[in-house]
Design an enzyme around this catalytic site. Structure first.
Site, PDB file in Angstrom:
ATOM      1  N   HIS A 340       0.837  -1.195   0.000  1.00  0.00           N
ATOM      2  CA  HIS A 340       0.000   0.000   0.000  1.00  0.00           C
ATOM      3  C   HIS A 340       0.875   1.251   0.000  1.00  0.00           C
ATOM      4  CE1 HIS A 340       1.232   0.416   4.195  1.00  0.00           C
ATOM      5  NE2 HIS A 340       0.977  -0.884   4.316  1.00  0.00           N
ATOM      6  N   ASN A 346       3.036   4.097   9.144  1.00  0.00           N
ATOM      7  CA  ASN A 346       4.401   4.032   8.619  1.00  0.00           C
ATOM      8  C   ASN A 346       5.177   5.272   9.025  1.00  0.00           C
ATOM      9  OD1 ASN A 346       3.250   2.525   5.549  1.00  0.00           O
ATOM     10  ND2 ASN A 346       4.246   1.510   7.263  1.00  0.00           N
ATOM     11  N   GLU A 435      13.662  -9.493  21.997  1.00  0.00           N
ATOM     12  CA  GLU A 435      14.820 -10.346  21.728  1.00  0.00           C
ATOM     13  C   GLU A 435      14.400 -11.645  21.040  1.00  0.00           C
ATOM     14  OE1 GLU A 435      18.024  -9.686  21.992  1.00  0.00           O
ATOM     15  OE2 GLU A 435      17.479  -7.657  22.634  1.00  0.00           O
ATOM     16  N   ARG A 483       6.043 -10.584   1.295  1.00  0.00           N
ATOM     17  CA  ARG A 483       7.277 -11.364   1.387  1.00  0.00           C
ATOM     18  C   ARG A 483       6.981 -12.856   1.188  1.00  0.00           C
ATOM     19  NH1 ARG A 483       9.943  -8.281   6.658  1.00  0.00           N
ATOM     20  NH2 ARG A 483      11.377  -6.943   5.472  1.00  0.00           N
TER      21      ARG A 483
END
Length: 526
Positions: A340, A346, A435, A483
């Site tokens: 988008h 963002n 982590e 992805r």
């Protein structure tokens, strides 16, 4: 890729170049290039080396000089003796190969990383035997190159192992494939058995679906494979039948253009004749599949109907394989993937959310619309797919003339209790979660949210539908989702998915067709 659930093993027909034979002897050397001291590198041995996948069986490398360590061995295959050096202390706990520089990075007990340069000398060792003898590292990284031969990895991932060419070389003429050529029959049977052994070992080590790609065109060959697999894994034969002479002719010519078997053939038509002779040799002994579990695809390549026949197919995975095959085809068409336009979250650096797009995002939406309308102006059946989140819907808003479909499966990864937080806030308020995510982004699941593996699983219906489409599709979605989709079509390893570059304001065009998958990228804005 240690976490992979699929593997492709190629037996007779497809592959890369190679050859050679003789007594096997491998020398693996590592030169310490960054860390000083008396460190002894250890290498995870393969099944042929140490008989186990257990990392505790890592082999120590003997010190050759102040900076160089060496491990020499005779690879074991079948009943060949196995020679290994024994060592006292296993110091290094992991390893990987990265990039063209062939650098091995090992992690000590703690945070110390030791870097070595890798040298491989494989005198009188065929690349087939070298590939067969190393099943070492469980991480999927760049393939190594031994004596200029590609696709031979110290850490085999689920990429195809090309047995016939690696064992017996390329440039085999049609006579090699004659049924009355006893030497050729024995050679092809041997590599088929070796490939099947490798496949079964991989299945027993946790693999779920393997593709044994070979011309198993006789009952004798198929019975051999079924006997080898009995009690170890289930075999389903896939037979494809094509009666369209135009498609057969096209495929023959593609074979001559692309197959390593004809790389050195300067006369194209001579190559065509040789391959026709090879097909004729197979046709003389061909026996239709009528035994065991099988799927037959008859005249389905053209995309104009055809038949699919199944026999003795039961269970979840076999059923999904049939469903996948029914819906796939080779009709050329582009798939356009894009994130988008920039959203307000963002801009703020916040995860998840359902914010609107920024001013920059609105500019991209208009540029995207112009691009799509020009690129697909002659594609009346094209469609636009978005997630159900408003930043993708708004990005698609300027595109006109094409139907739009919203998929909940295309929604961004669910960040659970971290939704709306910045990564700095997560690091400060939830350091253990921060982590854990850094250590393994692929498997890390946000509290009350999702992991990349969860996203991959929910994308299955989207992938099946994309495979079914015969017209172009524009997919406007989110970083993690794209992805995963890109990795599927580009055949990227599972481990790499969380690191795949998927920038804003960029279109990735994937062209699918009979010659494979090709990619173009269009950056419309900085």
């Amino acid at each position: 890729m240690g976490s992979s659930a699929s593997k492709n093993t190629e037996g007779e027909e497809d592959g890369s170049n190679g050859g050679g034979g003789g007594q096997l002897y491998v020398s693996l050397k590592m030169e310490n290039s960054k860390v000083e001291g008396e460190l002894t590198p250890h290498v995870y041995g393969s099944v042929p080396l140490v008989g186990s996948w257990d990392p505790s069986n890592a082999l120590p490398m003997l010190r050759e000089s102040a900076s160089m360590s060496e491990l020499s061995f005779v690879p074991k295959y079948r009943d060949t003796p196995c020679i290994v050096e024994e060592g006292e202390n296993r110091i290094l706990t992991g390893g990987s190969l990265q990039g063209d520089a062939r650098v091995a990075l090992f992690k000590l007990e703690g945070d110390v990383i030791v870097e070595f340069r890798v040298f491989i000398n494989a005198d009188r060792v065929s690349p087939f035997d070298l590939a067969a003898s190393w099943r070492a590292y469980r991480e999927n990284l760049q393939p190594s190159t031994v004596r200029g031969i590609p696709d031979v990895s110290i850490n085999p991932d689920p990429t195809p192992v090309e047995y016939r060419r690696l064992k017996h070389g390329v440039n085999q003429c049609a006579d090699f494939f004659r049924a009355d050529n006893q030497e050729g029959v024995e050679a092809r049977t041997e590599v088929a058995a070796l490939a099947m052994e490798d496949m079964i070992a991989w299945m027993e080590d946790g693999g779920q679906v393997g593709v044994f790609d070979a011309t198993n065109s006789t009952r004798v060959r198929r019975n051999m494979l079924m006997q080898m697999a009995e009690g170890k894994c289930k075999i389903i034969f896939l037979e494809t039948l094509c009666n369209d002479e135009r498609i057969i002719e096209r495929n023959i010519r593609l074979k001559i253009q692309q197959s390593p078997d004809y790389e050195e053939e300067t006369d194209f038509e001579a190559g065509v004749k040789d391959f026709r002779d090879r097909l004729a040799n197979y046709e003389r002994v061909y026996e239709p599949v009528e035994e065991g579990s099988y799927i037959k695809m008859i005249d389905m390549v053209s995309g104009n109907g055809g038949q699919i026949q199944v026999n003795n197919i039961s269970g979840y995975l076999p059923g999904r394989i049939v469903f996948f095959l029914v819906n796939t085809h080779l009709t050329p068409r582009p798939i356009l993937l894009t994130r988008h336009g920039e959203s307000m979250d963002n801009v703020r650096g916040r995860t998840g959310g359902d914010s609107v797009i920024s001013e920059s995002g609105k500019i991209y939406a208009k540029k995207l619309a112009n691009f799509v309308e020009k690129r697909l102006k002659n594609e009346k059946a094209a469609s636009i797919w978005t997630s159900t989140l408003q930043r993708t819907i708004l990005t698609a808003g300027s595109i006109v003339g094409f139907p739009k479909v919203q998929w909940r499966a295309l929604d961004e990864i669910n960040s659970g209790v971290c939704d709306g937080m910045t990564y700095e806030e997560i690091k400060k308020n939830m350091p253990e979660e921060y982590e854990s995510r850094l250590k393994d982004k692929l498997r890390y699941r946000y509290p009350r949210g999702e992991s990349y593996l969860d996203v991959i699983q929910r994308l299955e219906p989207v992938i099946i539908e994309l495979e079914r489409q015969r017209a172009p599709v524009v997919v406007i979605s989110h970083q993690a989702v794209l992805r995963a989709l890109y990795a599927y079509f580009a055949d990227r390893p599972l481990k790499e998915i969380p690191q795949i570059e998927m920038p804003l304001h960029t279109i990735i065009e994937i062209q699918m067709g009979v010659s494979g998958v090709q990619e173009k990228r269009y950056k419309l804005m900085d």
